[in-house]
Enzyme design. Structure first.
Site, PDB file in Angstrom:
ATOM      1  N   ASN A 208       0.851  -1.191   0.000  1.00  0.00           N
ATOM      2  CA  ASN A 208       0.000   0.000   0.000  1.00  0.00           C
ATOM      3  C   ASN A 208       0.888   1.244   0.000  1.00  0.00           C
ATOM      4  O   ASN A 208       2.113   1.133   0.059  1.00  0.00           O
ATOM      5  CB  ASN A 208      -0.980  -0.024   1.181  1.00  0.00           C
ATOM      6  CG  ASN A 208      -0.255  -0.029   2.514  1.00  0.00           C
ATOM      7  OD1 ASN A 208       0.441   0.919   2.852  1.00  0.00           O
ATOM      8  ND2 ASN A 208      -0.400  -1.114   3.265  1.00  0.00           N
ATOM      9  N   ASP A 276      -4.936  -5.809   5.256  1.00  0.00           N
ATOM     10  CA  ASP A 276      -6.008  -6.580   5.896  1.00  0.00           C
ATOM     11  C   ASP A 276      -5.998  -8.031   5.455  1.00  0.00           C
ATOM     12  O   ASP A 276      -6.383  -8.919   6.192  1.00  0.00           O
ATOM     13  CB  ASP A 276      -7.364  -5.951   5.552  1.00  0.00           C
ATOM     14  CG  ASP A 276      -7.525  -4.599   6.233  1.00  0.00           C
ATOM     15  OD1 ASP A 276      -7.112  -4.496   7.405  1.00  0.00           O
ATOM     16  OD2 ASP A 276      -8.030  -3.652   5.602  1.00  0.00           O
ATOM     17  N   LYS A 286       8.307 -18.606  -8.680  1.00  0.00           N
ATOM     18  CA  LYS A 286       7.747 -17.511  -9.478  1.00  0.00           C
ATOM     19  C   LYS A 286       6.633 -18.027 -10.392  1.00  0.00           C
ATOM     20  O   LYS A 286       6.818 -19.036 -11.091  1.00  0.00           O
ATOM     21  CB  LYS A 286       8.860 -16.860 -10.315  1.00  0.00           C
ATOM     22  CG  LYS A 286       8.382 -15.634 -11.035  1.00  0.00           C
ATOM     23  CD  LYS A 286       9.476 -15.002 -11.868  1.00  0.00           C
ATOM     24  CE  LYS A 286       8.878 -13.892 -12.706  1.00  0.00           C
ATOM     25  NZ  LYS A 286       9.721 -13.516 -13.820  1.00  0.00           N
ATOM     26  N   PRO A 304      -4.038 -11.217  10.827  1.00  0.00           N
ATOM     27  CA  PRO A 304      -4.389 -10.912  12.217  1.00  0.00           C
ATOM     28  C   PRO A 304      -4.469  -9.401  12.399  1.00  0.00           C
ATOM     29  O   PRO A 304      -3.723  -8.657  11.754  1.00  0.00           O
ATOM     30  CB  PRO A 304      -3.216 -11.491  13.011  1.00  0.00           C
ATOM     31  CG  PRO A 304      -2.094 -11.599  12.035  1.00  0.00           C
ATOM     32  CD  PRO A 304      -2.716 -11.836  10.695  1.00  0.00           C
ATOM     33  N   ILE A 306      -3.436  -6.676  14.525  1.00  0.00           N
ATOM     34  CA  ILE A 306      -2.418  -6.536  15.573  1.00  0.00           C
ATOM     35  C   ILE A 306      -2.930  -5.618  16.686  1.00  0.00           C
ATOM     36  O   ILE A 306      -2.812  -5.922  17.877  1.00  0.00           O
ATOM     37  CB  ILE A 306      -1.100  -5.997  14.979  1.00  0.00           C
ATOM     38  CG1 ILE A 306      -0.692  -6.861  13.777  1.00  0.00           C
ATOM     39  CG2 ILE A 306       0.008  -5.971  16.021  1.00  0.00           C
ATOM     40  CD1 ILE A 306       0.394  -6.255  12.914  1.00  0.00           C
ATOM     41  N   PHE A 324      -4.646   4.045  14.894  1.00  0.00           N
ATOM     42  CA  PHE A 324      -4.901   5.085  13.894  1.00  0.00           C
ATOM     43  C   PHE A 324      -6.089   4.643  13.038  1.00  0.00           C
ATOM     44  O   PHE A 324      -6.363   3.444  12.925  1.00  0.00           O
ATOM     45  CB  PHE A 324      -3.670   5.293  13.006  1.00  0.00           C
ATOM     46  CG  PHE A 324      -2.661   6.230  13.606  1.00  0.00           C
ATOM     47  CD1 PHE A 324      -1.907   5.843  14.700  1.00  0.00           C
ATOM     48  CD2 PHE A 324      -2.482   7.508  13.090  1.00  0.00           C
ATOM     49  CE1 PHE A 324      -0.983   6.712  15.275  1.00  0.00           C
ATOM     50  CE2 PHE A 324      -1.560   8.383  13.646  1.00  0.00           C
ATOM     51  CZ  PHE A 324      -0.809   7.991  14.744  1.00  0.00           C
ATOM     52  N   LYS A 338     -14.598   2.259  15.457  1.00  0.00           N
ATOM     53  CA  LYS A 338     -13.373   1.443  15.391  1.00  0.00           C
ATOM     54  C   LYS A 338     -12.733   1.313  16.767  1.00  0.00           C
ATOM     55  O   LYS A 338     -12.260   0.253  17.155  1.00  0.00           O
ATOM     56  CB  LYS A 338     -12.390   2.091  14.405  1.00  0.00           C
ATOM     57  CG  LYS A 338     -11.222   1.228  14.051  1.00  0.00           C
ATOM     58  CD  LYS A 338     -10.468   1.763  12.859  1.00  0.00           C
ATOM     59  CE  LYS A 338     -11.248   1.545  11.565  1.00  0.00           C
ATOM     60  NZ  LYS A 338     -10.553   2.068  10.396  1.00  0.00           N
TER      61      LYS A 338
HETATM   62  O1  C5P Z   1      -9.177  -1.646  10.693  1.00  0.00           O
HETATM   63  P1  C5P Z   1      -8.201  -0.597  10.248  1.00  0.00           P
HETATM   64  O2  C5P Z   1      -7.143  -1.126   9.333  1.00  0.00           O
HETATM   65  O3  C5P Z   1      -8.834   0.648   9.691  1.00  0.00           O
HETATM   66  O4  C5P Z   1      -7.496  -0.136  11.605  1.00  0.00           O
HETATM   67  C1  C5P Z   1      -6.439   0.761  11.612  1.00  0.00           C
HETATM   68  C2  C5P Z   1      -5.652   0.593  12.877  1.00  0.00           C
HETATM   69  O5  C5P Z   1      -5.461  -0.787  13.200  1.00  0.00           O
HETATM   70  C3  C5P Z   1      -4.264   1.160  12.749  1.00  0.00           C
HETATM   71  O6  C5P Z   1      -3.836   1.577  14.034  1.00  0.00           O
HETATM   72  C4  C5P Z   1      -3.448  -0.054  12.275  1.00  0.00           C
HETATM   73  O7  C5P Z   1      -2.079   0.075  12.601  1.00  0.00           O
HETATM   74  C5  C5P Z   1      -4.094  -1.171  13.054  1.00  0.00           C
HETATM   75  N1  C5P Z   1      -4.124  -2.479  12.362  1.00  0.00           N
HETATM   76  C6  C5P Z   1      -3.360  -3.521  12.858  1.00  0.00           C
HETATM   77  N2  C5P Z   1      -3.422  -4.758  12.255  1.00  0.00           N
HETATM   78  C7  C5P Z   1      -4.200  -4.960  11.173  1.00  0.00           C
HETATM   79  C8  C5P Z   1      -4.977  -3.894  10.655  1.00  0.00           C
HETATM   80  C9  C5P Z   1      -4.900  -2.667  11.269  1.00  0.00           C
HETATM   81  O8  C5P Z   1      -2.633  -3.325  13.847  1.00  0.00           O
HETATM   82  N3  C5P Z   1      -4.224  -6.166  10.599  1.00  0.00           N
END
Ligand code: C5P
Length: 400
Positions: A208, A276, A286, A304, A306, A324, A338
């Site tokens: 991303n 995600d 490859k 997961p 985190i 965030f 959220k």
């Molecule tokens: O669900 P979303 O991606 O919008 O959530 C954003 C927040 O969750 C950010 O703080 C991001 O670092 C954290 N996050 C995470 N692990 C994921 C997805 C998002 O720690 N798999």
């Protein structure tokens, strides 16, 4: 900035020892006093005479130097400093420290000291990656030893990879952070940053646009308030700040494992843009066009979360967990939901719709949401957002 501080500088035996004269010069330029200790191997790379001339202080080399013992025993020598710095910290010195050996002056001082210790590892890439060194690194981190580096790059032995000693300017920044009397002194804060890369096959990945700018600025601001920062970063475009413990990862699952290994922490800030989904059927070779025009089908699995995992920890949860939320519309409503869903204490929400120019830009306009409600901050530079957030974290931890 370092006026009145004394650094006990242990110089180990590696080619990186030739960078220590520059370190001594910059420490003294900042007002610090430097007491040098040279190991037997260190003396093969730099001479006691040049080191003592630059430090303006006699070099200690021998455990059984009777005059020094009579005037100032090694126990006092190890404790009279504000910080003990080992640069370069060789694989051998790290192993001795991890095992608690005390068979020469340097290792005896390190075992006898009750002052904070900062080490700048330097060794061949294979030696750094060896399971034994990695065991020692983990043990030393658990013992509260601070690290600066090693950096990645071309090595004197011709190989490339992690193992190069950090540059003197980076070691200086780490020393300043370790000696900072800021409100977060003695607090361990974990920060995730940057994007993650999720492999499709060994040469392709899903990524991303996160640059890592906000997470990097935040880690630097927390460091400036004296925090001991573990900075867990995906492949970002901005370089990590000096003076923090950098742990590089690529995938979301590696990031989760690195976060869990870095805990416990007083506070954890999740600024990373974590993918995600990952490719569930990633190929180990490859992927090739087969000439028939048929297209590969990617299957996805959920990564997961985190932030949610750490927020919902039953035992050992950091005292403050900050997430965030990058949103493109109804920012406050989505971010409030959220916060509840993930179980974190604060959500820092921002509007990343293209018209704002925030994603990849140098400014940010955030709304901080906590149990008490939403607080909209005016648009400002990412560095200023980081400083404001770092002071809010310090206040929440009860340190100001
Ligand atoms: O669900 P979303 O991606 O919008 O959530 C954003 C927040 O969750 C950010 O703080 C991001 O670092 C954290 N996050 C995470 N692990 C994921 C997805 C998002 O720690 N798999």
């Amino acid at each position: 900035m370092l006026a009145g501080k004394t650094i006990l500088l242990i110089i180990g035996g590696g080619i990186a020892a030739i960078k220590t004269p520059e370190l001594i010069r910059s420490l003294r330029a900042q007002g610090a006093a430097v007491v040098p200790v040279l190991t037997r191997a260190g003396a093969e790379f730099v001479t006691p005479l040049s080191i003592s001339a630059l430090a303006g202080h006699a070099v200690h080399q021998d455990l059984f130097d009777l005059t020094t013992e009579a005037e100032m025993g090694h126990i006092q020598l190890s404790r009279a400093a504000d910080l003990v710095v080992v640069a370069p910290a060789t694989a051998d010195l790290m192993a001795k420290m991890a095992a608690g050996l005390a068979n020469d002056l340097a290792s005896t001082l390190l075992l006898a000291t009750d002052t904070p210790v900062l080490i700048a590892p330097a060794m061949n890439v294979r030696m750094w990656q060896h399971a034994a060194t990695q065991r020692n690194r983990a043990q030393l981190a658990a013992d509260g030893i601070r690290f600066v580096g090693p950096a990645e790059g071309e090595m004197a032995c011709g190989e490339f990879g992690p193992g190069r000693m950090s540059e003197p300017s980076e070691i200086l920044a780490a020393i300043e952070a370790a000696l900072s009397d800021g409100p977060l002194k003695g607090r361990h804060v974990l920060v995730t940053s940057g994007p993650t890369h999720e492999p499709i096959d060994p040469v392709r990945y899903i990524a991303n646009r996160s640059s890592g700018a906000q997470g990097t600025a935040l880690a630097a601001a927390l460091r400036d308030l004296g925090a001991d920062v573990s900075f867990i970063t995906g492949p970002a475009t901005v370089p990590p700040p000096a003076g923090v413990r950098v742990i590089r990862v690529e995938t979301a699952r590696q990031m989760l494992a690195a976060v869990q290994a870095a805990l416990p922490a007083d506070a954890a800030v999740f600024a990373a843009a974590v993918a995600d989904w990952r490719v569930a059927n990633a190929a180990d070779k490859k992927m090739k066009k087969d000439g028939t025009g048929s297209l590969p089908a990617l299957e996805f699995a959920e990564n997961p979360d985190i932030l949610a995992t750490v927020s919902q920890m039953k035992a050992g949860r950091p005292g403050l967990v900050v997430g965030f939320a990058a949103e493109t519309h109804e920012v406050e409503a989505h971010a409030t939901a959220k916060r509840a869903r993930k179980g974190c204490d604060w959500i820092v929400a921002n509007d990343v719709s293209p018209a704002t120019g925030i994603m990849g830009g140098s400014e940010n306009a955030v709304t901080v949401i906590d149990a008490a409600g939403a607080e909209a901050w005016p648009r400002m530079g990412k560095d200023a957002v980081a400083r404001k957030l770092a002071s809010r974290i310090a206040a929440a931890l009860g340190t100001v």
